[in-house]
Design a protein around this motif. Structure first.
Motif, PDB file in Angstrom:
ATOM      1  N   CYS A 500     -42.078  39.373  20.415  1.00  0.00           N
ATOM      2  CA  CYS A 500     -41.450  38.565  21.279  1.00  0.00           C
ATOM      3  C   CYS A 500     -41.650  36.533  19.947  1.00  0.00           C
ATOM      4  O   CYS A 500     -40.308  36.523  19.489  1.00  0.00           O
ATOM      5  N   CYS A 503     -45.167  34.832  16.627  1.00  0.00           N
ATOM      6  CA  CYS A 503     -46.471  33.714  15.633  1.00  0.00           C
ATOM      7  C   CYS A 503     -45.934  35.043  14.850  1.00  0.00           C
ATOM      8  O   CYS A 503     -45.646  35.702  14.052  1.00  0.00           O
ATOM      9  N   CYS A 545     -51.097  37.286  21.262  1.00  0.00           N
ATOM     10  CA  CYS A 545     -51.657  37.994  22.290  1.00  0.00           C
ATOM     11  C   CYS A 545     -51.889  39.077  22.341  1.00  0.00           C
ATOM     12  O   CYS A 545     -51.535  39.767  21.130  1.00  0.00           O
TER      13      CYS A 545
HETATM   14 FE1  SF4 Z   1     -45.007  37.179  20.931  1.00  0.00          FE
HETATM   15 FE2  SF4 Z   1     -47.557  38.366  21.260  1.00  0.00          FE
HETATM   16 FE3  SF4 Z   1     -46.829  38.866  18.859  1.00  0.00          FE
HETATM   17 FE4  SF4 Z   1     -47.292  36.676  19.359  1.00  0.00          FE
HETATM   18  S1  SF4 Z   1     -48.442  38.503  19.370  1.00  0.00           S
HETATM   19  S2  SF4 Z   1     -45.379  37.100  18.103  1.00  0.00           S
HETATM   20  S3  SF4 Z   1     -47.194  35.406  21.324  1.00  0.00           S
HETATM   21  S4  SF4 Z   1     -45.556  39.050  20.428  1.00  0.00           S
END
Ligand code: SF4
Length: 599
Positions: A500, A503, A545
C-alpha cells in the motif's frame, strides 16, 4: 432527468462510508469512473474530488479510463503460468490486436493482468465482466474473442462452452468447479441448518463465548488468534453498536477455500456470523468479499433473503426477543492488503485499504469506531459445528496445541488440486500422498507467498501452530520448475504490486531485493549479493502490517532451503560486480531510440 451516477448515490443514501459500493456500481455501469462521475460523487457526498480519487487509485479494479466493453483480466499467478498462461495471453493479444494494459480503439476489448483470482485449482483463469472463465487454452481464448466480436453476452459465452443445457442461474458452478476432495467435520454438509441458532438462543452469550474458548479454536486466516478471546474482548468493549465482519478477502496466491465454502456452504457461514453476533452483542454482520468473487453476488443475496424468511436473520431471531441481526455484503475492489483486518475495515468505510496503527485493536475500535470482530470464513463455519457438537468433540480432532481441522487449498503439480479438510497434525508428506503428486516434487510453498518454500528435507514437518502454521494454501512444484523464476520472482512482483506504500520498508525493499535477484539470474551476482538479500530482508520486519513483514519470505525461505540454486548462478571468481552491463544497456537504448550502436 437523473443520470445513472445520481441514482447510484441515492441508492446508498449519500453515505460516504458506502463509497466503495458507489464506485463499484459506477464502474460496472460505465465501464470506468469518469472525471464527471468523480466530480458528481464528490459534490453529492460532500467530499473533495481528491478524496474520491485516492480511493479509486488504490484498487486494482477501479479505473478512471475506459476499460473496454469487455474487460478481460487474465490471472498472472505462478500456477497460472505453470498451467500455460503464456500461450493464452499471446492468443488473446493476437486476436484482440492489442497488448495487455490496452483497450482496442473501438473500445470493445480491454486486456489486463491481475494477480491470483482464487482459481488456482483450474488455471489459467480470467475474469471477464465479473464472470469467471477457467481452464483456458489457446483455442478457448480464440473462441472468447470471436464471441466478443460477434457481440455475445457473457452468459451466452458460458452456454457455448457447456451446451444449450447450461443452467444460467447456476453460473456460479457452471464454469467454476468447486473441487472438494476431502470432507471433514467442518465441511460436512450433513447438519441441520439453523440448529446452532436455535441452540444459542437458549444460552447466555457468555456461555456461547465460553464454549468457543474451551474448544481452543483459533482464527483460520493464518494469524491464529484464539476466537473465543477475540469475541470476549469485543463483548466487553464499550460501544453503542457492535459489528461482525467475515473476512472473505482471500487474496493470498494459491488460496481458494473461501470461494468453495461461499459456494457450497454459504448457509453454514452465515449461521456462524449469527452465532458470533449473538455472543458479542452485535446487530450487524458484514461479509467483506473480494471483488474477484463478484460472480457470487446474486447467489449469496438470494441465500440471505431465504435466511431472513426463516427468521435466521432479522428481528427477534428464532423468537428471542431483542436478538436482532442482519448481514450485508460488502465487496472489495482488488487489493490484497485488505485481507489485513484493519485495512479491510478502512476499505468497508469507503477509504483506501491502508492498515491502521494498533492499538486500538478492532475489537475495541473497529468499523465506524465501534467494537468489531473480524473472523475468517472457515473460523465462522467451525463455530457452528462447535456449538452443535460441543468443545470436547472439537478437541477430538487435531493436536494438543492445534485443535480441530484445517481446510487446505492445494494446487500446482499434483493430480487432484482442490480443497481438502484435514486434521491439524498431518505432515507435508501425508498431504503429498493424499493429493497424488504428479512426478517428483521439488518444493512446496506452504502458506502462500507470505509463508515458506520448503524442500524434501522438510516434508516431514507437521501442519499446526506448533510447527508449520498455515492459512491453508499449499502449492506443489515439480522438479521441472525453475523455482527462482517461476516462483520467487513471481511472488516478489506480487508483493511489490500489492504494497500500500505507507511504510518505506515495504515500499522500497521488496524492489531492492528483486533487483538483487535479477542480478543473480542475469549471471552478474556474487556471493555478497546473497548475503545482502539475507541481511536487508530482515529490515522488512519493521513494516506496519503482515504484508510488509512477510514480503521477503519468498526470497529468504528459498535462500534458506534452496541456496544451491542461487550459488549455481553467481560468479565464483569475483567478489564484486556492479551488475551494470554496458553493452546490454547500449543495445536496449538503441532499440528504444532506433539508432545503431556506435561502440
Ligand atoms: Fe502498507 Fe502494510 Fe506494506 Fe506498510 S507493510 S506499506 S502498511 S502494506
Amino acid at each position: 432527468m437523473k443520470n445513472s451516477t445520481q441514482k447510484i448515490i441515492e441508492k446508498y443514501k449519500h453515505d460516504k462510508t458506502r463509497l466503495m459500493d458507489i464506485l463499484i456500481a459506477v464502474q460496472s455501469e460505465l465501464g470506468y469512473i469518469s472525471a464527471e462521475a468523480v466530480a458528481q460523487i464528490a459534490q453529492e457526498l460532500n467530499m473533495s474530488e481528491v478524496d474520491v480519487e485516492q480511493t479509486i487509485s488504490f484498487y486494482h479494479f477501479f479505473s478512471m479510463k475506459p476499460t473496454g466493453k469487455y474487460s478481460i483480466y487474465l490471472n498472472n499467478s505462478a500456477v497460472a503460468n505453470m498451467m500455460g498462461r503464456a500461450e493464452v495471453a499471446t492468443t488473446l493479444e493476437k486476436m484482440a490486436g492489442i497488448k495487455f494494459g490496452q483497450v482496442t480503439s473501438d473500445g470493445l476489448i480491454g486486456l489486463f493482468e491481475t494477480s491470483c483470482i482464487g482459481m488456482n485449482d483450474q488455471e489459467p483463469a480470467a475474469i471477464i465482466n465479473n464472470k469467471i472463465f477457467t481452464k483456458l487454452t489457446s483455442f478457448r481464448a480464440k473462441e472468447i474473442i470471436r464471441d466478443i466480436k460477434e457481440g455475445k453476452e457473457i452468459e451466452e459465452m458460458f452456454s457455448a462452452s457447456f451446451g444449450d443445457g447450461a443452467n444460467r442461474d447456476e453460473s456460479v458452478r457452471s464454469v467454476v468447479t468447486n473441487n472438494i476432495r476431502k470432507i471433514g467435520p467442518v465441511l460436512d454438509p450433513n447438519y441441520k441448518i439453523g440448529e446452532a441458532i436455535k441452540k444459542i438462543v437458549t444460552m447466555k452469550p457468555e456461555e456461547v463465548i465460553n464454549t468457543i474458548k474451551r474448544s481452543s479454536v483459533r482464527g483460520r486466516g493464518g494469524a491464529g488468534f484464539p476466537t473465543g478471546l477475540k469475541w470476549e474482548f469485543c463483548r466487553n468493549a464499550p460501544g453503542e453498536k457492535k459489528y461482525i465482519f467475515c473476512n472473505a478477502d482471500e487474496g493470498e496466491p494459491g488460496t481458494f477455500k473461501d470461494r468453495v465454502i461461499l459456494t457450497e456452504l454459504p448457509r453454514l457461514l452465515f449461521e456462524g456470523m449469527v452465532v458470533a453476533g449473538y455472543a458479542v452483542g452485535a446487530s450487524e454482520g458484514i461479509l467483506y468479499i473480494r471483488y474477484e468473487y463478484k460472480y457470487l453476488e446474486d447467489y449469496l443475496e438470494k441465500i440471505l433473503e431465504g435466511a431472513r424468511k426463516k427468521n435466521y436473520l432479522g428481528r427477534n431471531i428464532m423468537g428471542h426477543k431483542g436478538f436482532d441481526f442482519d448481514i450485508r455484503i460488502q465487496f472489495g475492489a482488488g487489493a490484497y492488503v485488505c485481507g489485513e483486518e484493519s485495512a479491510l475495515i478502512e476499505s468497508a468505510e469507503g477509504k483506501r485499504g491502508e492498515p491502521r496503527d494498533r492499538p486500538p485493536f478492532p475489537v475495541e475500535k473497529g468499523y465506524l469506531e465501534m467494537p468489531t470482530v473480524v473472523n475468517n470464513v472457515e473460523t465462522l463455519c467451525s463455530v457452528v459445528k462447535i456449538i452443535l457438537h460441543g468443545a470436547e468433540w472439537y478437541h477430538s480432532f487435531g493436536t494438543s496445541e492445534s485443535t480441530g481441522t484445517k481446510v487446505l487449498s492445494i494446487s500446482g503439480d499434483c493430480r487432484n488440486p482442490g480443497v481438502y479438510e484435514v486434521e491439524w497434525g498431518f505432515s507435508v508428506n501425508d498431504i503429498l500422498e493424499m493429493v497424488g503428486s504428479a512426478g517428483k516434487v521439488q518444493a512446496v510453498q506452504v502458506g502462500g507467498p507470505s509463508g515458506s518454500l520448503i524442500g524434501p528435507d522438510e516434508f516431514n514437518r507437521i501442519l499446526g501452530y506448533e510447527d508449520l502454521a498455515t492459512g491453508g494454501s499449499l502449492i506443489i512444484f515439480g522438479e521441472q520448475r525453475d523455482l527462482l523464476v517461476d516462483v520467487v520472482l513471481n511472488f516478489m512482483d506480487f508483493f511489490i504490486e500489492e504494497s500500500c506504500g505507507s511504510c518505506s520498508t515495504c515500499r522500497i525493499l521488496p524492489n531492492v531485493l528483486k533487483q538483487k535477484l535479477l542480478k543473480i539470474l542475469n549471471a552478474r551476482g556474487v556471493e555478497q549479493d546473497i548475503e545482502d538479500i539475507v541481511n536487508w530482508g530482515k529490515y522488512l520486519k519493521a513494516s506496519r502490517c503482515g504484508l510488509g513483514q512477510t514480503a521477503a519470505n519468498p526470497i529468504l525461505t528459498s535462500i534458506k532451503n534452496f541456496r544451491h540454486l542461487y550459488e549455481s548462478k553467481i560468479q565464483s571468481r569475483k567478489d564484486y560486480d556492479t551488475g551494470f552491463d554496458l553493452s546490454r544497456a547500449v543495445k536496449e537504448a538503441c532499440e528504444v531510440t532506433g539508432r545503431a550502436p556506435n561502440i
